[in-house]
Design a protein around this motif. Structure first.
Motif, mmCIF file in Angstrom:
data_model
loop_
_atom_site.group_PDB
_atom_site.id
_atom_site.type_symbol
_atom_site.label_atom_id
_atom_site.label_comp_id
_atom_site.label_asym_id
_atom_site.label_seq_id
_atom_site.Cartn_x
_atom_site.Cartn_y
_atom_site.Cartn_z
ATOM 1 N N LEU A 46 -5.918 -10.284 2.386
ATOM 2 C CA LEU A 46 -4.873 -10.223 3.414
ATOM 3 C C LEU A 46 -4.591 -11.583 4.058
ATOM 4 C CD1 LEU A 46 -5.974 -6.945 5.224
ATOM 5 C CD2 LEU A 46 -3.867 -7.257 3.908
ATOM 6 N N GLU A 47 -5.403 -12.564 3.786
ATOM 7 C CA GLU A 47 -5.245 -13.871 4.409
ATOM 8 C C GLU A 47 -3.864 -14.450 4.104
ATOM 9 O OE1 GLU A 47 -6.413 -16.590 6.977
ATOM 10 O OE2 GLU A 47 -8.012 -15.311 6.176
ATOM 11 N N GLY A 48 -3.136 -14.832 5.155
ATOM 12 C CA GLY A 48 -1.821 -15.431 4.974
ATOM 13 C C GLY A 48 -0.678 -14.435 4.870
ATOM 14 N N VAL A 49 -0.982 -13.144 4.871
ATOM 15 C CA VAL A 49 0.060 -12.121 4.785
ATOM 16 C C VAL A 49 0.742 -11.976 6.140
ATOM 17 C CG1 VAL A 49 0.479 -9.636 4.508
ATOM 18 C CG2 VAL A 49 -1.024 -10.836 2.908
ATOM 19 N N GLU A 50 2.061 -11.949 6.154
ATOM 20 C CA GLU A 50 2.803 -11.760 7.403
ATOM 21 C C GLU A 50 3.163 -10.296 7.621
ATOM 22 O OE1 GLU A 50 6.135 -14.310 7.778
ATOM 23 O OE2 GLU A 50 4.972 -16.155 7.639
ATOM 24 N N THR A 51 3.613 -9.620 6.560
ATOM 25 C CA THR A 51 4.017 -8.220 6.665
ATOM 26 C C THR A 51 3.201 -7.389 5.694
ATOM 27 O OG1 THR A 51 6.274 -8.881 7.218
ATOM 28 C CG2 THR A 51 5.947 -6.605 6.522
ATOM 29 N N LEU A 52 2.587 -6.334 6.214
ATOM 30 C CA LEU A 52 1.734 -5.466 5.406
ATOM 31 C C LEU A 52 2.353 -4.083 5.304
ATOM 32 C CD1 LEU A 52 -0.977 -4.608 4.044
ATOM 33 C CD2 LEU A 52 -1.848 -4.170 6.349
ATOM 34 N N PHE A 53 2.573 -3.623 4.084
ATOM 35 C CA PHE A 53 2.986 -2.238 3.855
ATOM 36 C C PHE A 53 1.708 -1.443 3.606
ATOM 37 C CE2 PHE A 53 4.838 1.006 0.753
ATOM 38 C CZ PHE A 53 5.274 1.845 1.769
ATOM 39 N N MET A 54 1.315 -0.651 4.592
ATOM 40 C CA MET A 54 0.062 0.097 4.536
ATOM 41 C C MET A 54 0.345 1.546 4.144
ATOM 42 S SD MET A 54 -2.748 0.654 7.568
ATOM 43 C CE MET A 54 -4.080 1.848 7.382
ATOM 44 N N VAL A 55 0.066 1.844 2.892
ATOM 45 C CA VAL A 55 0.225 3.209 2.401
ATOM 46 C C VAL A 55 -1.033 3.988 2.751
ATOM 47 C CG1 VAL A 55 0.635 4.652 0.377
ATOM 48 C CG2 VAL A 55 1.671 2.381 0.520
ATOM 49 N N SER A 56 -0.874 5.109 3.397
ATOM 50 C CA SER A 56 -2.042 5.881 3.821
ATOM 51 C C SER A 56 -2.921 6.240 2.623
ATOM 52 C CB SER A 56 -1.609 7.155 4.555
ATOM 53 O OG SER A 56 -0.651 7.871 3.822
#
Length: 263
Positions: A46-56
């Motif tokens: 996740l390092e450097g990620v600005e937007t995370l799409f978190m699928v349950s």
């Protein structure tokens, strides 16, 4: 479906997967190993990620803890915005037991300080044909309650639209449903027409529903989740139909009849 839409739009993305070999090979996409846990491996992914799409995560008795740990990992490495696939009517007091886990996850994301967008998916109409037993019967304690079922591809369209411009959707909760709220009797009629055989709905008592599902040998939490899917419908918590898919994408969601005709 979301990843393919983003790749087609030319967006760079990381695909986090517990089994990287199962991830699609898409232009502009890097595949990294990660899990729903706050581990060094997950933080590195996740390092450097600005937007995370978190699928349950897949349904399991530890999903709430997994979600909270994953949110903690994202916040720790500086993720700015989380787009999370939640569930319609998510609430600590929801009838559908797993919707309570989604509410806890939403609350944890809000408390993290990261920007957020919640996509509250309704029941997936893709799954409805699998609810028909070998005898052509759908069974469950849903009564005459209605559910605004939605195709997964419509959820993917909304998610991809949001991810292309996340700031425009910050702080928004979208109820993602199909165009109509149907009773299970109405769903059975539509399914029967397109499957070419008679399909009916039997309204079980709660006791009958538990008994019929306990025969599968599933753990108690899973049986309760299955049964409460129907009781949530009976209590009016799976509807009404929302206009959010149209509002976000500019195109209406498909109906159950349209989906079956195309598949």
């Amino acid at each position: 479906m979301v990843a393919r839409r983003l790749a087609d739009a030319g967006l760079a993305q990381r695909l986090l997967a517990r089994s990287p070999e199962r991830a699609p090979d898409l232009p502009g996409a890097r595949v990294l190993r990660a899990s729903y846990a706050d581990t060094a491996q997950t933080r590195a992914a996740l390092e450097g990620v600005e937007t995370l799409f978190m699928v349950s995560a897949a349904e399991n008795e530890h999903r709430r803890q997994q979600h909270l740990a994953f949110v903690d990992a994202a916040a720790a490495v500086g993720v700015r915005h989380v787009v999370y696939t939640s569930f319609l009517g998510a609430s600590p007091t929801a009838t559908f037991t797993l919707a309570r886990d989604h509410a806890a996850t939403e609350g944890h994301i809000e408390a993290s300080g990261m920007a957020w967008t919640f996509l509250r998916d309704g029941l997936y109409l893709d799954f409805l044909p699998l609810m028909v037993g070998d005898d052509g019967v759908i069974r469950g304690p849903a009564g005459e309650g209605r559910a605004a079922v939605i195709a997964r591809r419509d959820v993917a369209r909304v998610a991809a639209t949001v991810l292309k411009d996340p700031a425009a959707h910050a702080g928004r909760i979208y109820d993602l449903t199909g165009p109509e709220a149907l009773t299970f009797t109405e769903m059975a009629t539509i399914l029967g027409k397109h499957l070419g055989r008679k399909v009916t709905f039997v309204d079980e008592t709660i006791e009958e529903a538990h008994a019929s599902r306990e025969s599968y040998g599933a753990p108690d939490w899973q049986v309760e989740a299955w049964v409460s899917t129907y009781t949530a419908v009976a209590n009016g918590e799976m509807g009404p139909a929302s206009d959010d898919v149209l509002a976000v994408t500019g195109e209406p969601p498909m109906s159950l009849a349209q989906f079956l005709a195309e598949n």
